[in-house]
Scaffold this motif. Structure first.
Motif, PDB file in Angstrom:
ATOM      1  N   LEU A 163      -2.704  -5.780   2.187  1.00  0.00           N
ATOM      2  CA  LEU A 163      -2.700  -7.014   1.392  1.00  0.00           C
ATOM      3  C   LEU A 163      -1.687  -6.877   0.264  1.00  0.00           C
ATOM      4  O   LEU A 163      -1.833  -6.014  -0.610  1.00  0.00           O
ATOM      5  N   ASP A 164      -0.690  -7.741   0.262  1.00  0.00           N
ATOM      6  CA  ASP A 164       0.338  -7.715  -0.765  1.00  0.00           C
ATOM      7  C   ASP A 164       0.174  -8.937  -1.666  1.00  0.00           C
ATOM      8  O   ASP A 164       0.433 -10.065  -1.239  1.00  0.00           O
ATOM      9  N   GLU A 165      -0.281  -8.722  -2.886  1.00  0.00           N
ATOM     10  CA  GLU A 165      -0.455  -9.803  -3.861  1.00  0.00           C
ATOM     11  C   GLU A 165      -1.212 -10.978  -3.236  1.00  0.00           C
ATOM     12  O   GLU A 165      -0.712 -12.110  -3.187  1.00  0.00           O
ATOM     13  N   PRO A 166      -2.455 -10.776  -2.787  1.00  0.00           N
ATOM     14  CA  PRO A 166      -3.139 -11.812  -1.999  1.00  0.00           C
ATOM     15  C   PRO A 166      -3.521 -13.073  -2.760  1.00  0.00           C
ATOM     16  O   PRO A 166      -3.772 -14.102  -2.134  1.00  0.00           O
ATOM     17  N   THR A 191     -10.472  -1.214   6.648  1.00  0.00           N
ATOM     18  CA  THR A 191      -9.910  -0.547   5.475  1.00  0.00           C
ATOM     19  C   THR A 191      -8.814  -1.432   4.901  1.00  0.00           C
ATOM     20  O   THR A 191      -7.988  -1.967   5.643  1.00  0.00           O
ATOM     21  N   VAL A 192      -8.813  -1.610   3.583  1.00  0.00           N
ATOM     22  CA  VAL A 192      -7.843  -2.498   2.928  1.00  0.00           C
ATOM     23  C   VAL A 192      -6.994  -1.698   1.954  1.00  0.00           C
ATOM     24  O   VAL A 192      -7.524  -0.987   1.097  1.00  0.00           O
ATOM     25  N   LEU A 193      -5.681  -1.809   2.104  1.00  0.00           N
ATOM     26  CA  LEU A 193      -4.749  -1.248   1.131  1.00  0.00           C
ATOM     27  C   LEU A 193      -4.162  -2.423   0.367  1.00  0.00           C
ATOM     28  O   LEU A 193      -3.442  -3.248   0.923  1.00  0.00           O
ATOM     29  N   LEU A 194      -4.492  -2.495  -0.917  1.00  0.00           N
ATOM     30  CA  LEU A 194      -4.186  -3.660  -1.751  1.00  0.00           C
ATOM     31  C   LEU A 194      -3.106  -3.335  -2.769  1.00  0.00           C
ATOM     32  O   LEU A 194      -3.207  -2.347  -3.500  1.00  0.00           O
ATOM     33  N   THR A 195      -2.055  -4.165  -2.818  1.00  0.00           N
ATOM     34  CA  THR A 195      -1.108  -4.093  -3.922  1.00  0.00           C
ATOM     35  C   THR A 195      -1.228  -5.391  -4.704  1.00  0.00           C
ATOM     36  O   THR A 195      -1.277  -6.482  -4.114  1.00  0.00           O
TER      37      THR A 195
END
Length: 325
Positions: A163-166, A191-195
């Motif tokens: 997720l990029d700037e969701p 699994t979520v990788l969030l920026t």
């Protein structure tokens, strides 16, 4: 090396240069299965480069990375089958309805017609879009569009979602809708990788946060652990009249274990760090009441992730310019 049976994403010693600029300088990550893992850092820290390498869009110069148990360099196709990506801008077609969008994405992912229809209905239900399923997406609110975008990224039920700037540009209601959708995904095992540049978002969603700068990991911990690392709780007392400031100073000093309280004479505020916040707050409130001191406000102030960010990077996330690397 981190066990790939415990972690959905593993990276060790990732390095990447663009000409004379170092984007990643030996970055290590280990993202537990089913967790939301926040990747934070100032512009140019290397977040985007890291995500592009993990999603097989870019090759690292050196180091090792695996996603879903598969090497991103040697097994890129297997990695792509196990990931989903949601960028800053929704990828759905505004002319189509939500149902049509999801069926289209299903076909693009090589599902047959029956499976694409079935998967679309499942996702409409999971993301609370059933009532609006046959309306054109251009009529949707920002939050609904982002939920649909998340649903589209889940067509193949990916093990890992990037997720990029969701929630960029969304109002509070829209942000809350997206946060609920992300929590729902992790409850199903994704699994979520969030920026994100919204540190309150990282605080609310992330199980763990890694802060990177200049292509290196500075620190990693839970949101609460990062806050404790920059100073812990502070007790604050705001009195009604200037004459009560000395009494407030004495009351606060009793619970600070030798650390002198700080005062804001103009704001009639007294504050100091404390180790046991709840006990200190109770003691100060009791002392002030016994001495007849009238308070406008009294409470505990905990550090924010903004303060962690500024303390550890020395950079203001709001005033930075330029593009992340």
């Amino acid at each position: 090396m981190a066990s790939e049976s415990e972690f959905s994403v593993v990276a060790e010693g990732l390095r990447k240069r663009y000409g004379d600029k170092t984007a990643l300088d030996g970055l290590d990550l280990a993202v537990p299965r089913g967790a939301v893992y926040g990747l934070l850092g100032p512009n140019g820290a290397g977040k985007t480069t890291c995500v592009r390498i993990l999603s097989t869009l870019l090759r690292a110069d050196s180091g090792h990375a695996s996603v879903g148990g598969h090497d991103v360099r040697r097994e890129p196709r297997k990695v792509r089958r196990r990931i989903g990506m949601t960028g800053q801008n929704p990828a759905v077609d505004e002319i189509l309805t939500a149902r049509e969008n999801l069926r289209m994405f299903g076909r693009l992912f090589h599902l047959d017609h029956a499976m694409a229809r079935r998967r679309a209905e499942e996702l409409l239900s999971e993301f609370s879009l059933v009532e609006a399923a046959d309306k054109q997406v251009k009529t949707y609110s920002g939050g609904m569009r982002r939920r649909l975008d998340l649903a589209a990224s889940m067509i193949l039920a990916p093990e890992v979602l990037f997720l990029d700037e969701p929630t960029t540009g969304l109002d509070p209601r829209g942000r809350s809708e997206v946060w609920d959708a992300v929590r729902g995904l992790t409850a199903l095992g994704t699994t979520v990788l969030l920026t994100t540049h919204y540190l309150d978002e990282a605080d609310k969603l992330s199980d763990r946060i890694v802060l990177i700068d200049n292509g290196r990991k500075i620190t990693e911990d839970t949101p609460a652990g990062l806050k404790r690392a920059v100073g812990g709780d502070r007790i604050e007392v705001v009195v009604s009249v200037p004459a009560d400031v000395p009494a407030a100073v004495k009351a606060v000093a009793r619970v600070t274990r030798g650390v002198g309280p700080e005062t804001d004479e103009e704001g009639l505020r007294v504050h100091a760090p404390v180790s046991d916040g709840v006990a200190a707050l109770t003691e100060v409130a009791r002392t002030l009441q016994e001495n007849g001191v009238v308070c406008e406000d009294i409470g505990l102030r905990r550090p924010t992730l903004d303060e962690v960010f500024l303390r550890l990077t020395g950079k203001d996330k709001e005033t930075e310019k330029g593009t992340d690397a």
